[in-house]
Write a protein that holds these residues in place. Structure first.
Motif, PDB file in Angstrom:
ATOM      1  N   GLU A 137      -1.941  17.335  -9.777  1.00 51.05           N
ATOM      2  CA  GLU A 137      -3.041  16.559 -10.355  1.00 51.05           C
ATOM      3  C   GLU A 137      -4.006  17.456 -11.115  1.00 51.05           C
ATOM      4  N   LYS A 138      -4.265  18.639 -10.563  1.00 50.56           N
ATOM      5  CA  LYS A 138      -5.163  19.594 -11.226  1.00 50.56           C
ATOM      6  C   LYS A 138      -4.611  20.007 -12.595  1.00 50.56           C
ATOM      7  N   ASN A 139      -3.296  20.166 -12.683  1.00 50.26           N
ATOM      8  CA  ASN A 139      -2.653  20.619 -13.922  1.00 50.26           C
ATOM      9  C   ASN A 139      -2.142  19.470 -14.781  1.00 50.26           C
ATOM     10  N   ASN A 140      -2.510  18.254 -14.426  1.00 50.61           N
ATOM     11  CA  ASN A 140      -2.103  17.084 -15.201  1.00 50.61           C
ATOM     12  C   ASN A 140      -0.580  16.936 -15.286  1.00 50.61           C
ATOM     13  N   GLN A 141       0.088  17.234 -14.213  1.00 51.52           N
ATOM     14  CA  GLN A 141       1.546  17.133 -14.144  1.00 51.52           C
ATOM     15  C   GLN A 141       1.910  15.820 -13.444  1.00 51.52           C
ATOM     16  N   GLY A 142       1.929  14.742 -14.214  1.00 53.75           N
ATOM     17  CA  GLY A 142       2.156  13.410 -13.654  1.00 53.75           C
ATOM     18  C   GLY A 142       3.441  13.282 -12.869  1.00 53.75           C
ATOM     19  N   SER A 143       4.520  13.872 -13.370  1.00 55.48           N
ATOM     20  CA  SER A 143       5.803  13.733 -12.682  1.00 55.48           C
ATOM     21  C   SER A 143       5.772  14.428 -11.325  1.00 55.48           C
ATOM     22  N   ILE A 144       5.034  15.529 -11.218  1.00 59.23           N
ATOM     23  CA  ILE A 144       4.897  16.229  -9.937  1.00 59.23           C
ATOM     24  C   ILE A 144       4.115  15.361  -8.964  1.00 59.23           C
ATOM     25  N   SER A 145       3.055  14.724  -9.444  1.00 58.67           N
ATOM     26  CA  SER A 145       2.241  13.858  -8.593  1.00 58.67           C
ATOM     27  C   SER A 145       3.060  12.682  -8.068  1.00 58.67           C
ATOM     28  N   VAL A 146       3.867  12.085  -8.934  1.00 57.02           N
ATOM     29  CA  VAL A 146       4.718  10.965  -8.534  1.00 57.02           C
ATOM     30  C   VAL A 146       5.693  11.414  -7.442  1.00 57.02           C
ATOM     31  N   LEU A 147       6.333  12.546  -7.671  1.00 58.34           N
ATOM     32  CA  LEU A 147       7.287  13.079  -6.701  1.00 58.34           C
ATOM     33  C   LEU A 147       6.607  13.407  -5.380  1.00 58.34           C
ATOM     34  N   ALA A 148       5.459  14.071  -5.444  1.00 65.53           N
ATOM     35  CA  ALA A 148       4.742  14.448  -4.222  1.00 65.53           C
ATOM     36  C   ALA A 148       4.320  13.213  -3.437  1.00 65.53           C
ATOM     37  N   ASN A 149       3.764  12.216  -4.129  1.00 61.48           N
ATOM     38  CA  ASN A 149       3.356  10.994  -3.434  1.00 61.48           C
ATOM     39  C   ASN A 149       4.542  10.304  -2.772  1.00 61.48           C
ATOM     40  N   GLY A 150       5.657  10.223  -3.483  1.00 61.56           N
ATOM     41  CA  GLY A 150       6.853   9.615  -2.897  1.00 61.56           C
ATOM     42  C   GLY A 150       7.345  10.386  -1.682  1.00 61.56           C
ATOM     43  N   ASN A 151       7.361  11.715  -1.787  1.00 61.25           N
ATOM     44  CA  ASN A 151       7.821  12.534  -0.661  1.00 61.25           C
ATOM     45  C   ASN A 151       6.895  12.404   0.541  1.00 61.25           C
ATOM     46  N   ILE A 152       5.586  12.377   0.283  1.00 59.61           N
ATOM     47  CA  ILE A 152       4.631  12.209   1.385  1.00 59.61           C
ATOM     48  C   ILE A 152       4.873  10.858   2.059  1.00 59.61           C
ATOM     49  N   GLY A 153       5.065   9.816   1.249  1.00 63.87           N
ATOM     50  CA  GLY A 153       5.339   8.493   1.799  1.00 63.87           C
ATOM     51  C   GLY A 153       6.582   8.479   2.668  1.00 63.87           C
ATOM     52  N   ILE A 154       7.634   9.150   2.219  1.00 63.99           N
ATOM     53  CA  ILE A 154       8.882   9.173   2.984  1.00 63.99           C
ATOM     54  C   ILE A 154       8.709   9.961   4.279  1.00 63.99           C
ATOM     55  N   VAL A 155       7.933  11.045   4.238  1.00 65.48           N
ATOM     56  CA  VAL A 155       7.668  11.809   5.471  1.00 65.48           C
ATOM     57  C   VAL A 155       6.889  10.938   6.455  1.00 65.48           C
ATOM     58  N   TYR A 156       5.872  10.221   5.972  1.00 61.85           N
ATOM     59  CA  TYR A 156       5.130   9.322   6.858  1.00 61.85           C
ATOM     60  C   TYR A 156       6.046   8.238   7.429  1.00 61.85           C
ATOM     61  N   LEU A 157       6.991   7.782   6.638  1.00 57.99           N
ATOM     62  CA  LEU A 157       7.963   6.805   7.128  1.00 57.99           C
ATOM     63  C   LEU A 157       8.777   7.400   8.280  1.00 57.99           C
ATOM     64  N   GLU A 158       9.207   8.639   8.121  1.00 55.06           N
ATOM     65  CA  GLU A 158       9.944   9.330   9.196  1.00 55.06           C
ATOM     66  C   GLU A 158       9.099   9.450  10.462  1.00 55.06           C
ATOM     67  N   MET A 159       7.787   9.602  10.275  1.00 51.04           N
ATOM     68  CA  MET A 159       6.874   9.742  11.409  1.00 51.04           C
ATOM     69  C   MET A 159       6.476   8.376  11.990  1.00 51.04           C
ATOM     70  N   LYS A 160       7.001   7.319  11.380  1.00 51.14           N
ATOM     71  CA  LYS A 160       6.685   5.944  11.784  1.00 51.14           C
ATOM     72  C   LYS A 160       5.203   5.616  11.595  1.00 51.14           C
ATOM     73  N   ARG A 161       4.612   6.247  10.599  1.00 47.80           N
ATOM     74  CA  ARG A 161       3.228   5.961  10.206  1.00 47.80           C
ATOM     75  C   ARG A 161       3.315   5.129   8.927  1.00 47.80           C
TER      76      ARG A 161
END
Length: 183
Positions: free
Chosen positions: A93-117
């Protein structure tokens, strides 16, 4: 792998361009991920990250943090995975890298899913889905929609879940992807 090891030896003699060594270390790490040598992958990718940060190369530091988060996720160290994905997200987000932000958000979401959160999973997956816009690949859009639907199912919001799951199946059928979604 031998070619990369040889390249590292050569790059040790070229002190002016340390980021090239970081690129090779990161690629060796990624090869180790493919071979399921996760501890070795973590060592190589962490070494690459240190170099990127030392030389101020935040454009690769963001995605390298995400690589490390992915390794920690594979190791089922979910707290560390989230920590590194969030570092990648912050730099993206700091470097305006939209594709990185999309990927990071998706990965965080999937990790939370694994944690049942599931509520946190929904938040980050929706954020990735909305940020991706037309640039998000059909396969990632399908995965995000499916995982959002899956999360809503797990919290008992079946009507909302059905909307996301139906959308993921339609997208999968349209693009002939995700056979597991169609079964």
């Amino acid at each position: 792998m031998e070619g990369y090891q040889h390249a590292l030896k050569i790059l040790d003699t070229i002190k002016e361009e340390p980021f090239r060594k970081a690129d090779v270390l990161r690629n060796i790490g990624k090869l180790n991920i493919r071979q399921n040598h996760l501890e070795e992958a973590l060592e190589y990718i962490s070494s690459a990250l240190k170099i990127y940060l030392d030389v101020g190369d935040n454009l690769y530091a963001d995605s390298t943090n995400i690589d490390i988060g992915t390794v920690y996720s594979d190791l089922e160290d979910y707290e560390k995975a989230i920590e590194y994905h969030k570092k990648g997200l912050e730099l993206g987000e700091k470097n305006n890298q939209g594709s990185i932000s999309v990927l990071a958000n998706g990965n965080i979401g999937i990790v939370y899913l694994e944690m049942k959160r599931f509520r946190e999973a929904i938040h980050y997956l929706k954020k990735g889905l909305n940020q991706g816009g037309s640039e998000l690949s059909d396969i990632n859009r399908t995965i995000y929609l499916y995982q959002i639907g899956n999360s809503y199912t797990n919290i008992g919001s079946y009507d909302i879940a059905k909307k996301y799951l139906d959308s993921s199946v339609i997208l999968a059928q349209t693009n002939k992807i995700g056979n597991e979604l169609l079964n």
